[in-house]
Design a protein around this motif. Structure first.
Motif, short mmCIF file in Angstrom:
data_model
loop_
_atom_site.label_atom_id
_atom_site.label_comp_id
_atom_site.label_asym_id
_atom_site.label_seq_id
_atom_site.Cartn_x
_atom_site.Cartn_y
_atom_site.Cartn_z
N SER A 1 0.81 -1.46 0.32
CA SER A 1 -0.08 0.05 -0.32
C SER A 1 0.33 1.11 0.51
CB SER A 1 -0.97 -0.02 0.68
OG SER A 1 0.07 -0.29 2.59
N THR A 2 0.11 1.91 -0.74
CA THR A 2 0.82 3.74 -0.16
C THR A 2 0.41 4.34 0.65
OG1 THR A 2 -0.55 4.12 -1.86
CG2 THR A 2 1.73 3.63 -2.79
N VAL A 3 -1.24 4.18 1.49
CA VAL A 3 -1.70 4.40 2.40
C VAL A 3 -2.26 3.30 3.08
CG1 VAL A 3 -4.30 5.51 2.93
CG2 VAL A 3 -2.24 6.73 0.76
N GLY A 4 -2.19 3.62 4.47
CA GLY A 4 -2.59 2.58 5.49
C GLY A 4 -3.73 3.36 6.23
N VAL A 5 -4.69 2.55 7.06
CA VAL A 5 -5.71 2.28 7.22
C VAL A 5 -5.85 1.85 8.97
CG1 VAL A 5 -7.83 3.10 8.20
CG2 VAL A 5 -7.07 3.99 5.99
N ILE A 6 -5.73 2.48 9.82
CA ILE A 6 -6.07 1.72 11.00
C ILE A 6 -7.02 2.02 11.53
CG2 ILE A 6 -4.95 0.27 13.19
CD1 ILE A 6 -2.06 -0.09 12.07
N THR A 7 -7.63 1.36 11.44
CA THR A 7 -9.74 1.98 11.87
C THR A 7 -9.26 2.37 13.20
OG1 THR A 7 -11.12 -0.41 12.35
CG2 THR A 7 -10.99 1.05 10.40
N ASN A 8 -8.89 1.45 14.32
CA ASN A 8 -9.08 1.36 15.98
C ASN A 8 -8.18 0.10 16.26
OD1 ASN A 8 -11.26 -0.34 15.70
ND2 ASN A 8 -12.77 1.25 15.07
N VAL A 9 -8.09 0.41 17.42
CA VAL A 9 -7.75 -0.96 18.50
C VAL A 9 -8.70 -1.17 19.27
CG1 VAL A 9 -5.10 -1.71 19.00
CG2 VAL A 9 -5.56 -0.24 17.07
N ARG A 10 -8.83 -2.60 19.30
CA ARG A 10 -9.96 -3.08 20.30
C ARG A 10 -9.61 -4.31 21.25
NH1 ARG A 10 -11.44 1.35 19.64
NH2 ARG A 10 -13.34 2.94 19.18
N ALA A 11 -9.97 -4.98 22.34
CA ALA A 11 -9.86 -6.29 22.99
C ALA A 11 -10.47 -7.15 22.21
CB ALA A 11 -10.22 -5.31 24.36
N ASP A 12 -10.06 -7.40 21.50
CA ASP A 12 -10.72 -8.42 20.82
C ASP A 12 -9.71 -9.73 20.06
OD1 ASP A 12 -12.72 -10.33 19.42
OD2 ASP A 12 -13.10 -9.35 17.66
N HIS A 13 -9.90 -10.54 19.87
CA HIS A 13 -9.01 -12.15 19.66
C HIS A 13 -7.40 -11.46 19.81
CE1 HIS A 13 -10.79 -12.32 16.00
NE2 HIS A 13 -11.72 -11.24 14.88
N LEU A 14 -7.75 -11.51 20.95
CA LEU A 14 -6.51 -11.01 22.67
C LEU A 14 -6.50 -12.77 22.52
CD1 LEU A 14 -8.28 -9.39 24.76
CD2 LEU A 14 -6.53 -8.72 22.94
N ASP A 15 -6.88 -14.00 22.35
CA ASP A 15 -6.22 -15.39 22.37
C ASP A 15 -4.97 -15.76 20.79
OD1 ASP A 15 -8.25 -14.94 20.05
OD2 ASP A 15 -8.91 -17.09 20.05
N VAL A 16 -4.98 -14.86 20.12
CA VAL A 16 -4.27 -14.40 18.46
C VAL A 16 -3.58 -13.12 18.88
CG1 VAL A 16 -4.19 -13.96 16.38
CG2 VAL A 16 -5.70 -15.82 17.78
N MET A 17 -3.11 -12.10 19.29
CA MET A 17 -2.82 -10.85 19.23
C MET A 17 -2.44 -10.56 20.23
SD MET A 17 -4.71 -8.80 16.08
CE MET A 17 -5.45 -9.04 14.87
N GLY A 18 -3.50 -10.64 21.19
CA GLY A 18 -3.49 -10.72 23.37
C GLY A 18 -1.28 -10.65 23.45
N PRO A 19 -1.69 -11.11 24.84
CA PRO A 19 -3.11 -11.15 25.73
C PRO A 19 -3.37 -9.32 25.87
CG PRO A 19 -1.31 -11.30 26.71
CD PRO A 19 -0.79 -11.25 25.87
N THR A 20 -3.07 -8.91 25.28
CA THR A 20 -2.85 -7.04 25.83
C THR A 20 -3.41 -6.33 24.37
OG1 THR A 20 -1.10 -5.89 25.92
CG2 THR A 20 -1.55 -7.28 27.94
N VAL A 21 -3.63 -5.30 24.90
CA VAL A 21 -4.65 -4.56 23.95
C VAL A 21 -3.08 -4.04 23.46
CG1 VAL A 21 -6.33 -2.65 22.61
CG2 VAL A 21 -6.78 -4.11 24.92
#
Length: 400
Positions: free
Chosen positions: A129-149
């Motif tokens: 990409s030439t432009v990235g977008v990250i909408t927000n960061v929430r406490a979801d899929h913590l089993d894969v991306m966690g354990p913290t936000v």
């Protein structure tokens, strides 16, 4: 190695090298490439950005992965993407080929990867990409991306472009995103929901979030699209099938408003929607929440059980469907939730979806606002279709 990683490795092997070279030709043919990632709102923001760019005269192709995978062509028509098996990021190669064939000047792609290393591959080997977008960061899929936000923020940063620009509506964990972007030589632009007025957000034909529109407007402005034109283009674009809508049903002497919010399955997003809809704030109107649970989302079920106990004091009834409902009841009651307001329907078959409606009727003396959350999969689709088919009208506000 995961199935997705193995598939990509196959595409990059000697046998797939020519296919990958052809993909890179398609990538280079599209000068503006926007990769949309984040916890919530990815599909909506992808559509809003594409609508805004089209309104500015930019020939834009888009692809969403949310409720239903769709390709959205520069003229606004849509095409469903059939998937014979599980989702695979290799389908993005086909998307770029179609976008190049359409002579697109820009492409807006929703990130379809969950595993952090697959997100990195998706960005740095496929989308570029030439432009990235990250909408927000929430406490979801913590089993894969966690354990913290904070860990989630770091993992989502895998799709930040190198030497480009990142737009985000995230505030609390913005320092984490800035740190990762700085290491890549990428500029960060943060939007704020205050940049969009309530009057502007009410002009949409469905319940949209101010932070989504503000973020999309920032991206459109980066490409030189006038704000008024971009906003009008966003209003005209077709919303995602899973977008928050409210359906009114009159059943004998009872009036029920049903809000499809099954796309909200983390605490922060769910509570924001409750506030937006005015759940528990209208005298004489009962507040009912339907939670559809999935057996492979144990952490999500635990989180919702805690919400029943801590955050739903103004909710009159909670109806549970799907897997793990018994565990949700036990945990919620153990944490202080009154058992009498929880209705456990368990794992119903689709042909039994009328039992959900009957439970809503039992909990509704005259008027009720019913909000469906948790998971659209399994019985979720059937619940939405049941209420849609009985709705007298659709509108973008839950006000009575």
């Amino acid at each position: 190695m995961s199935v997705l990683a193995a598939s990509l490795a196959g595409a990059l092997s000697v046998g797939g090298w020519w296919e990958y070279r052809r993909h890179m030709k398609h990538v280079r043919a599209i000068p503006s490439r926007i990769h949309v990632n984040g916890t919530r709102g990815k599909s909506s923001v992808t559509r809003l950005i594409a609508g805004g760019l089209r309104a500015g005269g930019i020939r834009t192709f888009a692809k969403t992965t949310g409720t239903e995978p769709r390709m959205i062509f520069p003229d606004g028509r849509e095409e469903h993407i059939p998937r014979p098996g599980r989702a695979n990021i290799i389908e993005q190669l086909k998307v770029f080929r179609r976008a190049a064939e359409e002579e697109s000047q820009a492409i807006v792609v929703e990130c379809m990867a969950l595993q952090p290393h697959i997100q990195w591959l998706a960005e740095h080997r496929i989308v570029k990409s030439t432009v990235g977008v990250i909408t927000n960061v929430r406490a979801d899929h913590l089993d894969v991306m966690g354990p913290t936000v904070a860990d989630v923020a770091r993992f989502l940063s895998a799709t930040i472009p190198k030497g480009g620009i990142l737009f985000t509506a995230e505030r609390e964990l913005l320092p984490v995103l800035r740190e990762r972007a700085a290491a890549l030589g990428t500029q960060v632009v943060a939007s704020a929901e205050s940049e969009v007025t309530e009057a502007e957000i009410r002009s949409f034909g469905y319940v949209e979030h101010r932070e989504n529109v503000a973020l999309a407007l920032r991206v459109a402005g980066h490409f030189g699209v006038a704000r008024a034109a971009a906003l009008e283009g966003m209003r005209r674009c077709t919303p995602d099938p899973g977008v928050l809508r409210v359906h009114r049903i009159r059943y004998f002497q009872k009036e029920i408003e049903f809000a499809n919010a099954f796309a909200a399955n983390d605490r922060d997003s769910t509570l924001l929607i409750f506030q937006r809809l005015g759940l528990g704030s209208v005298p004489g109107r009962r507040s009912i929440v339907i939670f559809n649970s999935r057996g492979d989302r144990i952490q999500r079920a635990e989180q919702f059980a805690d919400m029943i106990a801590a955050d739903m004091g103004r909710v009159d009834a909670v109806i549970l469907t799907g897997d793990l409902t018994g565990a949700v009841v036990n945990r919620a009651v153990r944490h202080g939730a009154p058992e009498e307001k929880i209705v456990d329907l368990g794992d119903l078959r689709e042909e039994q979806v009328n039992l959900v409606f009957e439970a809503v009727l039992d909990a509704t003396p005259e008027k009720a606002l019913v909000v469906g959350v948790g998971n659209i999969g399994g019985l979720g689709h059937a619940i939405v279709h049941f209420f849609q088919n009985r709705g007298e009208d659709e509108h973008g506000s839950a006000a009575s």
